[in-house]
Design an enzyme around this catalytic site. Structure first.
Site, PDB file in Angstrom:
ATOM      1  CB  THR A 178      -0.818  -0.093   1.307  1.00 31.44           C
ATOM      2  OG1 THR A 178      -1.634  -1.222   1.197  1.00 31.44           O
ATOM      3  CG2 THR A 178      -1.602   1.113   1.617  1.00 31.44           C
ATOM      4  NE  ARG A 206      -8.262  -8.178   1.900  1.00 31.41           N
ATOM      5  CZ  ARG A 206      -7.282  -7.308   2.052  1.00 31.41           C
ATOM      6  NH1 ARG A 206      -7.033  -6.413   1.136  1.00 31.41           N
ATOM      7  NH2 ARG A 206      -6.526  -7.326   3.122  1.00 31.41           N
ATOM      8  CB  VAL A 207     -12.941  -4.089   1.595  1.00 33.95           C
ATOM      9  CG1 VAL A 207     -12.444  -2.716   2.042  1.00 33.95           C
ATOM     10  CG2 VAL A 207     -13.832  -3.949   0.361  1.00 33.95           C
ATOM     11  N   GLY A 208      -9.719  -4.466   2.474  1.00 29.50           N
ATOM     12  CA  GLY A 208      -8.777  -4.505   3.595  1.00 29.50           C
ATOM     13  C   GLY A 208      -8.909  -3.292   4.502  1.00 29.50           C
ATOM     14  CG  ASP A 209      -5.345  -2.027   6.461  1.00 27.76           C
ATOM     15  OD1 ASP A 209      -5.205  -2.678   5.402  1.00 27.76           O
ATOM     16  OD2 ASP A 209      -4.438  -1.317   6.942  1.00 27.76           O
ATOM     17  CB  THR A 229       1.622  -0.457   4.500  1.00 29.67           C
ATOM     18  OG1 THR A 229       1.831  -1.550   3.594  1.00 29.67           O
ATOM     19  CG2 THR A 229       2.948  -0.112   5.168  1.00 29.67           C
ATOM     20  N   GLY A 230       0.292  -3.271   5.581  1.00 27.34           N
ATOM     21  CA  GLY A 230       0.594  -4.600   6.106  1.00 27.34           C
ATOM     22  C   GLY A 230      -0.601  -5.520   5.985  1.00 27.34           C
ATOM     23  CB  THR A 231      -1.369  -8.706   7.698  1.00 32.18           C
ATOM     24  OG1 THR A 231      -0.759  -8.168   8.865  1.00 32.18           O
ATOM     25  CG2 THR A 231      -0.390  -9.667   7.092  1.00 32.18           C
ATOM     26  N   GLY A 232      -3.780  -6.498   6.156  1.00 39.25           N
ATOM     27  CA  GLY A 232      -4.953  -5.658   6.366  1.00 39.25           C
ATOM     28  C   GLY A 232      -5.933  -6.171   7.402  1.00 39.25           C
TER      29      GLY A 232
HETATM   30  N1  ASP Z   1      -2.991  -3.301   4.008  1.00 36.62           N
HETATM   31  C1  ASP Z   1      -3.201  -3.618   2.626  1.00 36.62           C
HETATM   32  C2  ASP Z   1      -4.450  -4.451   2.484  1.00 36.62           C
HETATM   33  O1  ASP Z   1      -4.619  -5.369   3.222  1.00 36.62           O
HETATM   34  C3  ASP Z   1      -2.076  -4.333   1.968  1.00 36.62           C
HETATM   35  C4  ASP Z   1      -0.698  -3.756   2.182  1.00 36.62           C
HETATM   36  O2  ASP Z   1      -0.519  -2.821   2.925  1.00 36.62           O
HETATM   37  O3  ASP Z   1       0.237  -4.257   1.560  1.00 36.62           O
HETATM   38  O4  ASP Z   1      -5.242  -4.215   1.647  1.00 36.62           O
END
Ligand code: ASP
Length: 315
Positions: A178, A206-209, A229-232
């Site tokens: 992200t 799918r929607v993330g954070d 940014t990371g595991t949403g």
């Molecule tokens: N946080 C983002 C998501 O899960 C992915 C990412 O940050 O790489 O959509």
């Protein structure tokens, strides 16, 4: 008058020095430096924090090196579904879009939602129609295509994995996440913005954070602006961005203490990996990550941009 400052990220993950040729490293360093400098210039000219984060994220979306806008990752079905969010710390107004495929710069659509809609989050077709009504020309999703992301999807499909774009076992060359920006302007206003293509091989829908206020993005002049940014899914379950604000507001923690608590303790406790960028109302900057690397940079107005990719590397 506060000392204006901007910080940006281009994703966090298993990014190590060994993966980078000097040329490739320079590409990233230059892109990050230029975007920090653009944000600094805007703030120096009296631009608001909201304008600075919006422009910085638009530039990151335009850069194919990062997973947002051009260069976004693919869903399982080989399509693109983009998410973005922007929040104004002065008014607590926020705008977000999720699951859009025909908007070149999702962050600009999120800003239209903030400015012209009574709602906070619009999804899919409704978000696209709204963006068009407010002057954003629809685009073909083909513009988001990059060969690298397509190859990444084939690997993920073969391995039957839904993969954060920066996680193993995706080929090291394709690890990017992200994008986001946070800023404090001369008038003491904070703002935050986040934009993403999400995860390679994610389920359609799918929607993330990233577009969720308080999870992947949050700003409040009273304490802090945060972009994640990371595991949403873990950032959503821990409300990571808002948790930092809450730890500061209710717990009296400093920016450093609050960001360390969330990134180094609370996220890993649920197997969450990634990082955040944050600026507090006094202009302190924190860029912690619990992964091997995070594309990042920041700059106070009048200073040279400071950017980094790996652990303990700022220049
Ligand atoms: N946080 C983002 C998501 O899960 C992915 C990412 O940050 O790489 O959509």
């Amino acid at each position: 008058m506060s000392k204006a400052v901007i910080a940006i990220h281009g994703g966090a993950g298993a990014i190590t020095r060994a993966q980078f040729s000097p040329e490739k490293e320079r590409l990233y360093i230059n892109a990050l430096s230029e975007i920090v400098a653009a944000g600094q210039a805007l703030l120096e000219a009296g631009g608001s924090a909201l304008e600075a984060v919006s422009e910085a994220v638009r530039l990151l979306e335009e850069c194919p090196l990062f997973n947002a806008g051009i260069g976004a990752v693919f869903t399982h079905d080989g399509t693109h579904e983009l998410d973005a969010c922007i929040m104004d710390g002065k008014t607590l107004e926020a705008g977000a879009v999720a699951g859009v495929s025909h908007i070149r710069n999702p962050i600009l659509a999120a800003r239209k939602v903030l400015e012209h809609s009574p709602h906070v989050l619009l999804i899919g077709r409704g978000a696209e129609i709204f963006a068009q009504q407010h002057g954003l020309e629809p685009v073909s999703p083909d513009i988001f295509f990059t060969q690298q992301r397509w190859d990444q999807l084939q690997i993920a499909r073969a391995q039957r994995q839904t993969v954060l774009d920066h996680d193993e076992p995706i080929h090291p060359d394709t690890k990017f996440g992200t994008v986001g920006a946070v800023a404090l302007d001369k008038h003491g206003n904070l703002a935050a913005a986040t934009s993403t293509g999400g995860m390679t091989n994610k389920m359609v829908g799918r929607v993330g954070d990233s577009p969720i206020i308080g999870a992947g993005c949050y700003a409040n002049n009273a304490n802090v602006a945060v972009s994640c940014t990371g595991t949403g899914e873990v950032f959503m379950k821990t409300l990571a961005a808002y948790d930092i604000a809450a730890l500061m507001e209710y717990g009296g923690l400093s920016l450093h203490q609050a960001t360390e608590r969330v990134v180094m303790e609370k996220l890993p406790a649920l197997n969450g990996s990634g990082g955040i960028i944050a600026i507090d109302c006094a202009g302190n900057v924190a860029l912690p990550f619990n992964s091997e690397g995070m594309y990042r940079g920041y700059g106070y107005v009048g200073d040279a941009p400071s950017v980094g990719i790996y652990q303990s590397q700022e220049r």
